[in-house]
Design a protein around this motif. Structure first.
Motif, mmCIF file in Angstrom:
data_model
loop_
_atom_site.group_PDB
_atom_site.id
_atom_site.type_symbol
_atom_site.label_atom_id
_atom_site.label_comp_id
_atom_site.label_asym_id
_atom_site.label_seq_id
_atom_site.Cartn_x
_atom_site.Cartn_y
_atom_site.Cartn_z
ATOM 1 N N TYR A 7 -26.274 5.042 -19.912
ATOM 2 C CA TYR A 7 -26.105 6.081 -18.657
ATOM 3 C C TYR A 7 -24.807 6.120 -18.373
ATOM 4 N N SER A 8 -24.745 7.490 -17.674
ATOM 5 C CA SER A 8 -23.590 7.562 -16.892
ATOM 6 C C SER A 8 -23.889 7.491 -15.461
ATOM 7 N N ARG A 9 -22.617 7.062 -14.711
ATOM 8 C CA ARG A 9 -22.824 6.606 -13.293
ATOM 9 C C ARG A 9 -22.984 8.040 -12.360
ATOM 10 N N ALA A 10 -22.143 9.186 -13.016
ATOM 11 C CA ALA A 10 -22.549 10.452 -12.302
ATOM 12 C C ALA A 10 -22.392 11.640 -13.620
ATOM 13 N N VAL A 11 -23.198 12.485 -13.213
ATOM 14 C CA VAL A 11 -23.191 13.949 -14.325
ATOM 15 C C VAL A 11 -22.922 15.072 -13.249
ATOM 16 N N GLU A 12 -22.192 15.868 -13.816
ATOM 17 C CA GLU A 12 -21.940 17.149 -13.012
ATOM 18 C C GLU A 12 -22.371 18.380 -14.155
ATOM 19 N N LEU A 13 -23.298 19.237 -13.313
ATOM 20 C CA LEU A 13 -23.712 20.307 -14.185
ATOM 21 C C LEU A 13 -22.838 21.385 -13.929
ATOM 22 N N PRO A 14 -22.813 22.556 -14.985
ATOM 23 C CA PRO A 14 -22.193 23.609 -14.734
ATOM 24 C C PRO A 14 -22.323 24.557 -13.507
ATOM 25 N N ASN A 15 -23.310 24.221 -13.058
ATOM 26 C CA ASN A 15 -23.708 25.067 -11.813
ATOM 27 C C ASN A 15 -23.156 24.359 -10.372
ATOM 28 N N GLY A 16 -22.349 23.276 -10.716
ATOM 29 C CA GLY A 16 -21.804 22.432 -9.615
ATOM 30 C C GLY A 16 -22.453 21.379 -8.916
ATOM 31 N N ILE A 37 -39.694 2.221 0.136
ATOM 32 C CA ILE A 37 -39.984 0.886 0.018
ATOM 33 C C ILE A 37 -40.283 0.536 -1.329
ATOM 34 N N ILE A 38 -39.754 -0.304 -2.169
ATOM 35 C CA ILE A 38 -40.107 -0.539 -3.638
ATOM 36 C C ILE A 38 -40.388 -2.252 -3.564
ATOM 37 N N SER A 39 -40.986 -2.635 -4.813
ATOM 38 C CA SER A 39 -41.020 -3.840 -5.019
ATOM 39 C C SER A 39 -40.091 -4.894 -5.439
ATOM 40 N N GLY A 40 -39.050 -4.192 -6.141
ATOM 41 C CA GLY A 40 -37.964 -5.026 -6.489
ATOM 42 C C GLY A 40 -36.684 -4.231 -7.014
ATOM 43 N N LEU A 41 -35.724 -5.097 -7.380
ATOM 44 C CA LEU A 41 -34.394 -4.426 -8.048
ATOM 45 C C LEU A 41 -34.391 -5.382 -9.361
ATOM 46 N N VAL A 42 -33.209 -4.681 -10.311
ATOM 47 C CA VAL A 42 -32.949 -5.642 -11.300
ATOM 48 C C VAL A 42 -32.362 -7.033 -11.021
ATOM 49 N N ASP A 43 -31.735 -7.312 -9.879
ATOM 50 C CA ASP A 43 -31.601 -8.713 -9.306
ATOM 51 C C ASP A 43 -32.208 -8.943 -8.231
ATOM 52 N N PRO A 44 -32.911 -9.913 -7.722
ATOM 53 C CA PRO A 44 -33.613 -10.142 -6.700
ATOM 54 C C PRO A 44 -32.718 -10.502 -5.253
ATOM 55 N N SER A 45 -31.315 -10.474 -5.556
ATOM 56 C CA SER A 45 -30.583 -10.612 -4.628
ATOM 57 C C SER A 45 -30.317 -9.212 -3.982
ATOM 58 N N LEU A 46 -30.386 -8.258 -4.733
ATOM 59 C CA LEU A 46 -30.223 -6.908 -4.092
ATOM 60 C C LEU A 46 -31.130 -6.424 -3.254
ATOM 61 N N VAL A 47 -30.643 -5.839 -2.243
ATOM 62 C CA VAL A 47 -32.080 -5.523 -1.329
ATOM 63 C C VAL A 47 -32.156 -3.852 -1.303
ATOM 64 N N VAL A 48 -31.063 -3.179 -1.690
ATOM 65 C CA VAL A 48 -30.979 -1.604 -1.750
ATOM 66 C C VAL A 48 -30.442 -1.096 -2.891
ATOM 67 N N GLU A 49 -30.832 -0.089 -3.216
ATOM 68 C CA GLU A 49 -30.174 0.847 -4.332
ATOM 69 C C GLU A 49 -30.175 2.379 -3.791
ATOM 70 N N VAL A 50 -29.291 3.083 -3.810
ATOM 71 C CA VAL A 50 -28.748 4.304 -3.306
ATOM 72 C C VAL A 50 -28.671 5.513 -4.591
ATOM 73 N N GLU A 51 -29.067 6.525 -4.560
ATOM 74 C CA GLU A 51 -28.844 7.473 -5.174
ATOM 75 C C GLU A 51 -28.359 8.639 -4.419
ATOM 76 N N VAL A 52 -27.363 9.518 -5.159
ATOM 77 C CA VAL A 52 -26.781 10.568 -4.231
ATOM 78 C C VAL A 52 -26.466 11.982 -5.078
ATOM 79 N N GLU A 53 -26.852 12.685 -4.592
ATOM 80 C CA GLU A 53 -26.627 14.411 -5.093
ATOM 81 C C GLU A 53 -25.636 15.156 -4.439
ATOM 82 N N ALA A 54 -24.825 15.616 -4.965
ATOM 83 C CA ALA A 54 -23.559 16.364 -4.196
ATOM 84 C C ALA A 54 -23.445 17.686 -4.872
ATOM 85 N N TYR A 55 -22.842 18.611 -4.367
ATOM 86 C CA TYR A 55 -22.701 20.074 -4.685
ATOM 87 C C TYR A 55 -21.343 20.544 -4.522
ATOM 88 N N ARG A 56 -20.501 21.057 -5.898
ATOM 89 C CA ARG A 56 -19.156 21.500 -5.622
ATOM 90 C C ARG A 56 -19.377 22.905 -5.053
#
Length: 132
Positions: free
Chosen positions: A19-28, A108-127
């Protein structure tokens, strides 16, 4: 979709899972994949507040590679492994986005890929969504 721009950061899971860390679509619209507090292969920050700030900084770094910033963020999602941490995760979100006010979801979720991680975030932005 030749007009799609992709950002990678070299994180091992990007290559391993394709996967890619970020993907920008033509619509911004820019979609940033789930980010955790893993920096240079190590978990940075032990508590939920610190991990949240670090995870969003990973997302901001990906946005920066596309010439965007925090003010361009229109939506956030926070995946938290324990309900006791929502206040600290929320505090970090408020400090980072109080003037931006993106749409936000915390789950609230049951877990992440490493049990030491307590949060994962996603972001959407708009150009074009701000003056950054």
């Amino acid at each position: 979709m030749s007009d799609v721009r992709r950002v990678t950061t070299g994180a091992p899971w990007e290559e391993q899972f394709g996967y890619s860390r970020a993907v920008e679509l033509p619509n911004g619209l820019v979609l940033v994949a789930g980010c955790t507090s893993v920096v240079a292969g190590e978990i940075a920050g032990g508590g939920p507040y610190e991990q949240t700030v670090n995870a969003f900084n990973v997302a901001f770094s990906a946005l920066d590679q596309l010439g965007l910033g925090r003010d361009d963020v229109v939506r956030t999602r926070m995946y938290v492994t324990h309900a006791r941490d929502v206040d600290e995760v929320g505090r970090a979100h408020k400090e980072l986005f109080d003037t931006v006010r993106p749409a936000a979801t915390m789950i609230i979720i049951s877990g992440l890929v490493d049990p030491s991680l307590v949060v994962e975030v996603e972001v959407e932005a708009y150009r074009g969504g701000s003056s950054s």
